[in-house]
Design an enzyme around this catalytic site. Structure first.
Site, PDB file in Angstrom:
ATOM      1  N   ARG A  47       0.881  -1.187   0.000  1.00  0.00           N
ATOM      2  CA  ARG A  47       0.000   0.000   0.000  1.00  0.00           C
ATOM      3  C   ARG A  47       0.905   1.220   0.000  1.00  0.00           C
ATOM      4  NH1 ARG A  47      -5.241   1.553   3.624  1.00  0.00           N
ATOM      5  NH2 ARG A  47      -6.114   0.144   2.068  1.00  0.00           N
ATOM      6  N   HIS A  77      -7.623   0.960  -6.226  1.00  0.00           N
ATOM      7  CA  HIS A  77      -7.797   0.148  -5.010  1.00  0.00           C
ATOM      8  C   HIS A  77      -8.508  -1.151  -5.413  1.00  0.00           C
ATOM      9  CE1 HIS A  77      -8.023  -1.015  -0.972  1.00  0.00           C
ATOM     10  NE2 HIS A  77      -8.896  -0.165  -0.479  1.00  0.00           N
ATOM     11  N   GLN A 120     -10.412  -3.654  -2.918  1.00  0.00           N
ATOM     12  CA  GLN A 120     -11.716  -3.220  -2.412  1.00  0.00           C
ATOM     13  C   GLN A 120     -12.834  -3.600  -3.371  1.00  0.00           C
ATOM     14  OE1 GLN A 120     -12.316  -1.609   0.676  1.00  0.00           O
ATOM     15  NE2 GLN A 120     -14.402  -2.167   0.148  1.00  0.00           N
ATOM     16  N   ASP A 171     -17.084   7.644  -1.438  1.00  0.00           N
ATOM     17  CA  ASP A 171     -15.841   7.525  -0.668  1.00  0.00           C
ATOM     18  C   ASP A 171     -15.549   8.905  -0.077  1.00  0.00           C
ATOM     19  OD1 ASP A 171     -13.408   6.620   0.344  1.00  0.00           O
ATOM     20  OD2 ASP A 171     -12.378   6.602  -1.596  1.00  0.00           O
ATOM     21  N   CYS A 209     -16.275   2.125   1.001  1.00  0.00           N
ATOM     22  CA  CYS A 209     -15.150   1.242   1.351  1.00  0.00           C
ATOM     23  C   CYS A 209     -14.726   1.389   2.810  1.00  0.00           C
ATOM     24  CB  CYS A 209     -13.969   1.510   0.422  1.00  0.00           C
ATOM     25  SG  CYS A 209     -13.326   3.193   0.520  1.00  0.00           S
ATOM     26  N   ARG A 268     -13.746  -8.251   2.481  1.00  0.00           N
ATOM     27  CA  ARG A 268     -12.318  -8.062   2.184  1.00  0.00           C
ATOM     28  C   ARG A 268     -11.569  -9.347   2.524  1.00  0.00           C
ATOM     29  NH1 ARG A 268     -10.129  -2.968   1.894  1.00  0.00           N
ATOM     30  NH2 ARG A 268      -8.333  -4.158   1.157  1.00  0.00           N
TER      31      ARG A 268
HETATM   32  N1  NVA Z   1      -9.823   6.920  -1.306  1.00  0.00           N
HETATM   33  C1  NVA Z   1      -9.438   6.480   0.022  1.00  0.00           C
HETATM   34  C2  NVA Z   1      -9.712   5.027   0.202  1.00  0.00           C
HETATM   35  C3  NVA Z   1      -9.382   4.498   1.588  1.00  0.00           C
HETATM   36  C4  NVA Z   1      -9.607   3.039   1.746  1.00  0.00           C
HETATM   37  C5  NVA Z   1      -7.964   6.789   0.234  1.00  0.00           C
HETATM   38  O1  NVA Z   1      -7.167   6.590  -0.690  1.00  0.00           O
HETATM   39  O2  NVA Z   1      -7.619   7.269   1.316  1.00  0.00           O
HETATM   40  N1   CP Z   2     -11.232   0.155   2.798  1.00  0.00           N
HETATM   41  C1   CP Z   2      -9.951   0.061   3.191  1.00  0.00           C
HETATM   42  O1   CP Z   2      -9.042  -0.194   2.396  1.00  0.00           O
HETATM   43  O2   CP Z   2      -9.756   0.212   4.524  1.00  0.00           O
HETATM   44  P1   CP Z   2      -8.360   0.388   5.273  1.00  0.00           P
HETATM   45  O3   CP Z   2      -7.772   1.712   4.850  1.00  0.00           O
HETATM   46  O4   CP Z   2      -8.737   0.375   6.742  1.00  0.00           O
HETATM   47  O5   CP Z   2      -7.456  -0.759   4.918  1.00  0.00           O
END
Ligand code: NVA
Ligand code: CP
Length: 309
Positions: free
Chosen positions: A103, A130, A133, A218, A258, A286
């Site tokens: 990540r 992502h 997800q 989101d 998400c 997930r």
């Molecule tokens: N768009 C959000 C998704 C978090 C799971 C981010 O990138 O922070």
């Molecule tokens: N939805 C998601 O990816 O959650 P986290 O940021 O908690 O992993």
């Protein structure tokens, strides 16, 4: 050496493979066979350059269920945080573990890691996509309503990483996607172009949600955009999923997010905590969908068929 199979984008799967993976995730959810340990002795390295609750817990738990182990790596405690090149890190880590989940910020970092890795690499979120997800979101839709082919989804809010992966899902699973986003926050035009006629843009949230089967949104400011929070609150003020938006959708439409969510910003509390919301099924899935993904990347078909017998 055999080239490993990676999952850095939803488009690394075909539509048939995605449908099979969803089916498999539903099987794994209902057959909790603790003797089924296809990844016994295998190790997943998990590199988190951003925070996580769901992604970390689901991958770590999934590896434990499958008889394997997960190693949590953060830049704070590894040489990645002190500037060791990503290519060197990939070469080193992938000589020790069996799979890597990453990540990070720039999508190019995952691409570079993948180019230098001997083992499968999974994108656990980048600024661009992502994909993990979407495995869970699509599993959740199939569980509640059956196949999503020919249905219509409304994406409300930021044209961000989640929106991009929704566009990819629309291509693989053949559904229509309505997007309502402020002009300055539209999704990447190259990703939109790939989807052709399936994606349509709307000037307001109610028009985008009219007669749709699923409404998804989101946060307005993603990880790494914290400095823009105030600016974004102004830009997105007309982009909340509230009861008016849900009323425009079909009466049996689902709501997805998400998570983590900001009640009172991108979604009202009565929607996310209401009857049409399936956000906690989505979060649980997930785990199941990523177990199906780990099997696909790491196991042979013979092993996978074991649990189906
Ligand atoms: N768009 C959000 C998704 C978090 C799971 C981010 O990138 O922070
Ligand atoms: N939805 C998601 O990816 O959650 P986290 O940021 O908690 O992993």
């Amino acid at each position: 050496m055999k080239k490993p199979r990676h999952f850095i984008s939803l488009l690394d799967l075909t539509g048939d493979e995605l449908r099979q993976l969803i089916d498999r995730a539903m099987t794994l959810k209902h057959v909790r066979d603790h003797d089924y340990q296809p990844l016994k002795g295998q190790v997943l390295g998990m590199i988190f350059e951003k925070s996580s609750t769901r992604t970390r817990v689901s991958f770590e738990t999934g590896m434990a269920h499958f008889g394997g182990h997960a190693v949590f790596l953060s830049p704070r405690d590894t040489q990645l945080g002190r500037g060791e090149p990503i290519a060197d890190s990939a070469k080193v880590i992938s000589r020790m573990v069996d799979c890597v989940m990453l990540r990070t910020h720039e999508h190019e970092t995952v691409v570079k890691f993948t180019e230098n890795s001997r083992v499968p690499v999974i994108n656990g979120l980048t600024d661009r996509e992502h994909p993990c997800q979407l495995l869970a979101d699509m599993q959740t839709y199939f569980e509640h309503r059956g196949d999503i082919r020919g249905k219509t989804v409304a994406w409300i809010g930021d044209g961000n990483n989640m929106c991009h992966s929704y566009i990819h899902a629309s291509m693989l699973l053949d559904f229509n996607l309505h997007i309502a986003a402020p002009k300055a926050y539209l999704p990447n035009s190259e990703i939109v172009a790939l989807a052709g006629e399936r994606v349509k843009f709307f000037d307001n949230t109610v028009d985008a949600a009219k007669d749709v089967d699923l409404v998804a949104t989101d946060v307005w400011a993603s990880m790494g955009q914290e400095d823009e929070q105030k600016l974004r609150e102004i830009a997105f003020k007309d982009y909340q999923v509230d009861t008016k938006v849900m009323a425009a959708a079909k009466p049996d439409a689902l709501f997805m997010h998400c998570l983590p969510a900001h009640r009172g910003e991108e979604v009202s509390a009565d929607v996310i905590d209401g009857k049409q919301s399936v956000v906690f099924d989505e979060a649980e899935n997930r785990l199941h969908s990523q177990k199906a993904l780990l099997e696909l990347l790491l196991c042979g078909n013979a092993k996978i068929s074991l649990l189906n017998d």
